[in-house]
Write a protein that holds these residues in place. Sequence first.
Motif, mmCIF file in Angstrom:
data_model
loop_
_atom_site.group_PDB
_atom_site.id
_atom_site.type_symbol
_atom_site.label_atom_id
_atom_site.label_comp_id
_atom_site.label_asym_id
_atom_site.label_seq_id
_atom_site.Cartn_x
_atom_site.Cartn_y
_atom_site.Cartn_z
ATOM 1 N N ALA A 36 0.827 -1.209 0.000
ATOM 2 C CA ALA A 36 0.000 0.000 0.000
ATOM 3 C C ALA A 36 0.860 1.257 0.000
ATOM 4 N N GLU A 39 2.656 1.327 -3.782
ATOM 5 C CA GLU A 39 1.850 1.338 -5.002
ATOM 6 C C GLU A 39 1.845 2.738 -5.639
ATOM 7 N N SER A 41 0.024 3.651 -8.479
ATOM 8 C CA SER A 41 -1.259 4.038 -9.074
ATOM 9 C C SER A 41 -2.227 4.492 -7.981
ATOM 10 N N PRO A 42 -2.841 5.663 -8.127
ATOM 11 C CA PRO A 42 -3.824 6.112 -7.132
ATOM 12 C C PRO A 42 -4.971 5.130 -6.953
ATOM 13 N N LEU A 43 -5.482 4.582 -8.074
ATOM 14 C CA LEU A 43 -6.571 3.614 -7.973
ATOM 15 C C LEU A 43 -6.080 2.336 -7.302
ATOM 16 N N ARG A 45 -3.663 2.062 -5.177
ATOM 17 C CA ARG A 45 -3.473 2.360 -3.752
ATOM 18 C C ARG A 45 -4.808 2.378 -3.024
ATOM 19 N N GLN A 46 -5.834 2.923 -3.668
ATOM 20 C CA GLN A 46 -7.171 2.950 -3.066
ATOM 21 C C GLN A 46 -7.688 1.532 -2.825
ATOM 22 N N ILE A 47 -7.479 0.649 -3.803
ATOM 23 C CA ILE A 47 -7.939 -0.732 -3.662
ATOM 24 C C ILE A 47 -7.198 -1.431 -2.528
ATOM 25 N N GLU A 49 -5.923 -0.049 0.071
ATOM 26 C CA GLU A 49 -6.432 0.502 1.338
ATOM 27 C C GLU A 49 -7.789 -0.108 1.681
ATOM 28 N N GLN A 50 -8.628 -0.339 0.670
ATOM 29 C CA GLN A 50 -9.921 -0.986 0.906
ATOM 30 C C GLN A 50 -9.739 -2.430 1.383
ATOM 31 N N GLU A 53 -8.882 -2.349 4.949
ATOM 32 C CA GLU A 53 -10.068 -2.090 5.762
ATOM 33 C C GLU A 53 -10.892 -3.369 5.928
#
Length: 280
Positions: A36, A39, A41-43, A45-47, A49-50, A53
Amino acid sequence: MRTVDVSVITDNIKEMCIEANHYLSKDMDKAMKDAAGAEESPLGRQILEQLQENLKIAAGDMIPICQDTGMAVVFIEAGQDVHFVGGSLEDAVNEGVRKGYTEGFLRKSVVGDPVIRENTKDNTPAVIHYRIVPGQNVTVKVAPKGFGSENMSRVFMLKPADGLDGVKHAVLTAVKDAGPNACPPMVVGVGIGGTFEKCALLSKEALTREADSHSEIPWVHELEEELLKRINGLGIGPGGLGGTTTALAVNVNTYPTHIAGLPVAVNICCHVNRHVIREI
Protein backbone atom coordinates in the motif's frame (compact mmCIF):
# COMPACT_ATOMS: atom_id res chain seq x y z
CA MET A 1 9.81 -42.32 21.35
CA ARG A 2 7.26 -39.54 21.83
CA THR A 3 3.55 -40.33 22.07
CA VAL A 4 0.99 -37.89 20.62
CA ASP A 5 -2.73 -38.45 20.98
CA VAL A 6 -4.48 -37.66 17.71
CA SER A 7 -7.07 -35.61 19.61
CA VAL A 8 -4.34 -32.97 19.95
CA ILE A 9 -4.09 -32.83 16.17
CA THR A 10 -7.87 -32.45 15.89
CA ASP A 11 -7.98 -29.59 18.41
CA ASN A 12 -5.13 -27.71 16.75
CA ILE A 13 -6.46 -28.08 13.22
CA LYS A 14 -9.89 -26.88 14.32
CA GLU A 15 -8.30 -23.72 15.75
CA MET A 16 -6.02 -23.27 12.73
CA CYS A 17 -8.91 -23.44 10.25
CA ILE A 18 -10.74 -20.71 12.15
CA GLU A 19 -7.61 -18.59 12.61
CA ALA A 20 -6.55 -18.82 8.97
CA ASN A 21 -9.97 -17.68 7.75
CA HIS A 22 -10.25 -14.68 10.06
CA TYR A 23 -6.75 -13.29 10.52
CA LEU A 24 -3.97 -12.48 8.09
CA SER A 25 -0.61 -14.09 8.93
CA LYS A 26 2.09 -11.68 10.12
CA ASP A 27 4.16 -11.99 6.94
CA MET A 28 1.16 -11.30 4.71
CA ASP A 29 0.04 -8.39 6.89
CA LYS A 30 3.46 -6.78 6.47
CA ALA A 31 3.48 -7.48 2.73
CA MET A 32 0.07 -5.85 2.28
CA LYS A 33 1.04 -2.76 4.25
CA ASP A 34 4.33 -2.42 2.38
CA ALA A 35 2.47 -2.74 -0.92
CA ALA A 36 0.00 0.00 0.00
CA GLY A 37 2.89 2.33 0.73
CA ALA A 38 4.74 1.51 -2.50
CA GLU A 39 1.85 1.34 -5.00
CA GLU A 40 2.26 4.09 -7.63
CA SER A 41 -1.26 4.04 -9.07
CA PRO A 42 -3.82 6.11 -7.13
CA LEU A 43 -6.57 3.61 -7.97
CA GLY A 44 -4.32 0.71 -7.07
CA ARG A 45 -3.47 2.36 -3.75
CA GLN A 46 -7.17 2.95 -3.07
CA ILE A 47 -7.94 -0.73 -3.66
CA LEU A 48 -5.11 -1.82 -1.37
CA GLU A 49 -6.43 0.50 1.34
CA GLN A 50 -9.92 -0.99 0.91
CA LEU A 51 -8.46 -4.48 1.25
CA GLN A 52 -6.74 -3.36 4.46
CA GLU A 53 -10.07 -2.09 5.76
CA ASN A 54 -11.71 -5.41 4.91
CA LEU A 55 -9.02 -7.28 6.83
CA LYS A 56 -9.47 -5.00 9.82
CA ILE A 57 -13.24 -5.52 9.87
CA ALA A 58 -12.84 -9.30 9.48
CA ALA A 59 -10.50 -9.52 12.46
CA GLY A 60 -12.48 -7.10 14.62
CA ASP A 61 -15.91 -8.58 13.97
CA MET A 62 -14.73 -12.19 13.70
CA ILE A 63 -16.06 -12.73 10.20
CA PRO A 64 -14.19 -14.48 7.38
CA ILE A 65 -11.65 -12.53 5.36
CA CYS A 66 -13.33 -13.85 2.20
CA GLN A 67 -16.63 -15.57 1.46
CA ASP A 68 -14.69 -18.42 -0.14
CA THR A 69 -13.23 -20.07 2.95
CA GLY A 70 -11.43 -22.57 0.78
CA MET A 71 -10.71 -26.27 0.65
CA ALA A 72 -8.45 -27.18 3.57
CA VAL A 73 -4.95 -28.18 2.51
CA VAL A 74 -2.96 -29.69 5.38
CA PHE A 75 0.75 -30.48 5.51
CA ILE A 76 1.85 -32.84 8.28
CA GLU A 77 5.59 -33.18 8.95
CA ALA A 78 5.99 -35.91 11.54
CA GLY A 79 9.17 -37.07 13.20
CA GLN A 80 9.82 -40.80 12.78
CA ASP A 81 10.18 -41.08 16.57
CA VAL A 82 6.56 -39.98 17.10
CA HIS A 83 3.90 -42.57 17.88
CA PHE A 84 0.35 -41.39 17.22
CA VAL A 85 -2.27 -42.98 19.47
CA GLY A 86 -6.02 -42.69 20.01
CA GLY A 87 -7.17 -43.44 16.49
CA SER A 88 -6.44 -42.71 12.85
CA LEU A 89 -4.30 -39.65 12.14
CA GLU A 90 -6.14 -38.98 8.90
CA ASP A 91 -9.52 -39.20 10.62
CA ALA A 92 -8.22 -36.81 13.29
CA VAL A 93 -7.17 -34.26 10.65
CA ASN A 94 -10.55 -34.40 8.94
CA GLU A 95 -12.34 -34.15 12.28
CA GLY A 96 -10.37 -30.98 13.00
CA VAL A 97 -11.43 -29.54 9.65
CA ARG A 98 -15.04 -30.58 10.26
CA LYS A 99 -15.11 -28.89 13.67
CA GLY A 100 -13.32 -25.81 12.42
CA TYR A 101 -15.76 -25.24 9.58
CA THR A 102 -18.97 -26.18 11.39
CA GLU A 103 -18.27 -24.63 14.80
CA GLY A 104 -16.53 -21.65 13.18
CA PHE A 105 -19.53 -21.07 10.88
CA LEU A 106 -17.29 -21.11 7.80
CA ARG A 107 -18.70 -21.73 4.34
CA LYS A 108 -18.69 -25.39 3.33
CA SER A 109 -17.36 -25.63 -0.20
CA VAL A 110 -16.39 -29.28 -0.67
CA VAL A 111 -18.39 -31.74 -2.78
CA GLY A 112 -17.98 -35.45 -2.16
CA ASP A 113 -17.74 -36.44 -5.82
CA PRO A 114 -16.23 -34.25 -8.57
CA VAL A 115 -19.04 -35.10 -11.02
CA ILE A 116 -22.12 -35.79 -8.87
CA ARG A 117 -21.21 -32.73 -6.74
CA GLU A 118 -23.20 -33.26 -3.57
CA ASN A 119 -21.90 -30.99 -0.79
CA THR A 120 -20.37 -32.84 2.18
CA LYS A 121 -21.73 -30.07 4.44
CA ASP A 122 -18.66 -29.91 6.69
CA ASN A 123 -15.84 -29.03 4.23
CA THR A 124 -14.27 -32.45 4.51
CA PRO A 125 -12.27 -34.23 3.35
CA ALA A 126 -9.13 -32.14 3.51
CA VAL A 127 -6.26 -32.54 1.07
CA ILE A 128 -3.49 -33.95 3.27
CA HIS A 129 0.22 -34.23 2.53
CA TYR A 130 2.46 -36.24 4.87
CA ARG A 131 6.22 -36.14 5.29
CA ILE A 132 8.25 -38.32 7.66
CA VAL A 133 11.39 -36.63 8.99
CA PRO A 134 13.97 -37.47 11.68
CA GLY A 135 13.22 -36.64 15.31
CA GLN A 136 10.11 -36.39 17.46
CA ASN A 137 8.53 -33.11 16.44
CA VAL A 138 5.28 -32.60 14.56
CA THR A 139 4.76 -29.57 12.32
CA VAL A 140 1.29 -28.84 10.97
CA LYS A 141 0.49 -26.35 8.22
CA VAL A 142 -3.12 -25.49 7.41
CA ALA A 143 -3.67 -23.54 4.20
CA PRO A 144 -7.32 -23.09 3.14
CA LYS A 145 -7.26 -22.52 -0.63
CA GLY A 146 -10.00 -20.64 -2.44
CA PHE A 147 -10.68 -21.71 -6.00
CA GLY A 148 -10.74 -18.31 -7.67
CA SER A 149 -6.96 -18.42 -7.53
CA GLU A 150 -6.62 -22.23 -7.55
CA ASN A 151 -8.36 -22.38 -10.93
CA MET A 152 -5.69 -20.09 -12.38
CA SER A 153 -2.83 -22.46 -11.53
CA ARG A 154 -0.89 -24.34 -14.19
CA VAL A 155 1.57 -27.17 -14.81
CA PHE A 156 4.01 -26.92 -17.72
CA MET A 157 5.96 -29.99 -18.83
CA LEU A 158 8.89 -28.20 -20.41
CA LYS A 159 11.82 -29.72 -22.28
CA PRO A 160 15.31 -29.40 -20.78
CA ALA A 161 16.28 -27.26 -23.78
CA ASP A 162 13.71 -24.67 -22.70
CA GLY A 163 16.02 -23.86 -19.81
CA LEU A 164 15.65 -21.00 -17.37
CA ASP A 165 14.16 -18.70 -20.00
CA GLY A 166 11.43 -21.29 -20.54
CA VAL A 167 10.73 -21.39 -16.82
CA LYS A 168 10.39 -17.61 -16.68
CA HIS A 169 8.11 -17.59 -19.73
CA ALA A 170 5.88 -20.27 -18.16
CA VAL A 171 5.46 -18.36 -14.90
CA LEU A 172 4.75 -15.06 -16.66
CA THR A 173 2.28 -16.79 -19.00
CA ALA A 174 0.37 -18.25 -16.05
CA VAL A 175 0.17 -14.87 -14.32
CA LYS A 176 -0.88 -13.04 -17.49
CA ASP A 177 -3.58 -15.60 -18.18
CA ALA A 178 -4.82 -15.33 -14.60
CA GLY A 179 -5.17 -11.56 -14.85
CA PRO A 180 -7.77 -10.28 -12.37
CA ASN A 181 -9.29 -13.73 -11.75
CA ALA A 182 -6.82 -14.66 -9.00
CA CYS A 183 -7.78 -11.60 -6.87
CA PRO A 184 -4.47 -9.74 -7.10
CA PRO A 185 -2.20 -8.70 -5.58
CA MET A 186 -1.29 -12.38 -5.59
CA VAL A 187 1.35 -14.63 -4.14
CA VAL A 188 2.93 -16.89 -6.74
CA GLY A 189 4.20 -20.31 -5.69
CA VAL A 190 6.48 -22.00 -8.22
CA GLY A 191 7.69 -25.60 -8.24
CA ILE A 192 10.53 -26.61 -10.56
CA GLY A 193 11.70 -30.18 -11.02
CA GLY A 194 10.59 -33.59 -9.85
CA THR A 195 7.71 -35.09 -11.80
CA PHE A 196 4.24 -33.95 -12.89
CA GLU A 197 2.78 -34.27 -9.39
CA LYS A 198 5.94 -33.32 -7.46
CA CYS A 199 6.32 -29.91 -9.05
CA ALA A 200 2.67 -29.15 -8.25
CA LEU A 201 3.21 -30.09 -4.62
CA LEU A 202 6.38 -27.96 -4.50
CA SER A 203 4.45 -24.96 -5.79
CA LYS A 204 1.62 -25.47 -3.32
CA GLU A 205 3.91 -25.69 -0.31
CA ALA A 206 5.88 -22.66 -1.56
CA LEU A 207 2.82 -20.57 -0.74
CA THR A 208 3.27 -21.38 2.96
CA ARG A 209 6.73 -19.81 3.04
CA GLU A 210 6.96 -16.32 4.52
CA ALA A 211 6.33 -13.64 1.92
CA ASP A 212 9.63 -11.90 2.59
CA SER A 213 11.73 -15.09 2.53
CA HIS A 214 14.00 -16.31 -0.26
CA SER A 215 15.52 -19.58 -1.35
CA GLU A 216 19.00 -20.35 -0.04
CA ILE A 217 20.02 -21.42 -3.56
CA PRO A 218 21.59 -18.33 -5.22
CA TRP A 219 20.12 -18.78 -8.72
CA VAL A 220 16.66 -19.48 -7.25
CA HIS A 221 16.90 -16.38 -5.05
CA GLU A 222 17.73 -14.31 -8.14
CA LEU A 223 14.85 -15.92 -10.04
CA GLU A 224 12.37 -15.05 -7.28
CA GLU A 225 13.44 -11.40 -7.33
CA GLU A 226 13.43 -11.16 -11.13
CA LEU A 227 10.02 -12.77 -11.49
CA LEU A 228 8.48 -10.51 -8.83
CA LYS A 229 9.83 -7.45 -10.64
CA ARG A 230 8.62 -8.64 -14.03
CA ILE A 231 5.20 -9.68 -12.73
CA ASN A 232 4.73 -6.28 -11.10
CA GLY A 233 5.66 -4.73 -14.44
CA LEU A 234 2.71 -6.41 -16.17
CA GLY A 235 0.35 -3.67 -15.02
CA ILE A 236 -2.42 -6.00 -13.82
CA GLY A 237 -2.37 -4.33 -10.41
CA PRO A 238 -4.61 -4.62 -7.34
CA GLY A 239 -8.01 -6.00 -8.23
CA GLY A 240 -6.86 -6.29 -11.85
CA LEU A 241 -7.52 -2.57 -12.30
CA GLY A 242 -3.96 -1.49 -13.03
CA GLY A 243 -1.00 -0.58 -10.91
CA THR A 244 2.50 -1.57 -9.87
CA THR A 245 1.53 -4.28 -7.36
CA THR A 246 0.38 -7.41 -9.14
CA ALA A 247 2.23 -9.80 -6.82
CA LEU A 248 3.33 -9.51 -3.20
CA ALA A 249 5.81 -12.36 -3.41
CA VAL A 250 7.16 -15.09 -5.66
CA ASN A 251 8.32 -18.20 -3.79
CA VAL A 252 10.18 -20.88 -5.75
CA ASN A 253 10.86 -24.44 -4.57
CA THR A 254 13.04 -26.86 -6.57
CA TYR A 255 13.71 -30.61 -6.66
CA PRO A 256 15.91 -32.95 -8.73
CA THR A 257 14.34 -34.19 -11.96
CA HIS A 258 14.80 -36.60 -14.87
CA ILE A 259 17.32 -35.92 -17.65
CA ALA A 260 14.48 -35.72 -20.19
CA GLY A 261 12.21 -33.25 -18.40
CA LEU A 262 11.79 -29.83 -16.82
CA PRO A 263 8.43 -29.77 -15.00
CA VAL A 264 7.21 -26.37 -13.80
CA ALA A 265 4.09 -25.69 -11.72
CA VAL A 266 2.63 -22.29 -10.91
CA ASN A 267 0.21 -22.23 -8.00
CA ILE A 268 -1.31 -18.78 -7.63
CA CYS A 269 -2.94 -17.52 -4.44
CA CYS A 270 -5.00 -14.42 -3.78
CA HIS A 271 -3.80 -11.51 -1.64
CA VAL A 272 -4.70 -13.12 1.72
CA ASN A 273 -2.68 -16.32 1.07
CA ARG A 274 -4.15 -18.00 4.16
CA HIS A 275 -1.82 -20.24 6.12
CA VAL A 276 -1.15 -21.10 9.76
CA ILE A 277 1.84 -23.13 10.97
CA ARG A 278 2.17 -24.78 14.38
CA GLU A 279 4.66 -27.02 16.12
CA ILE A 280 2.85 -29.66 18.16
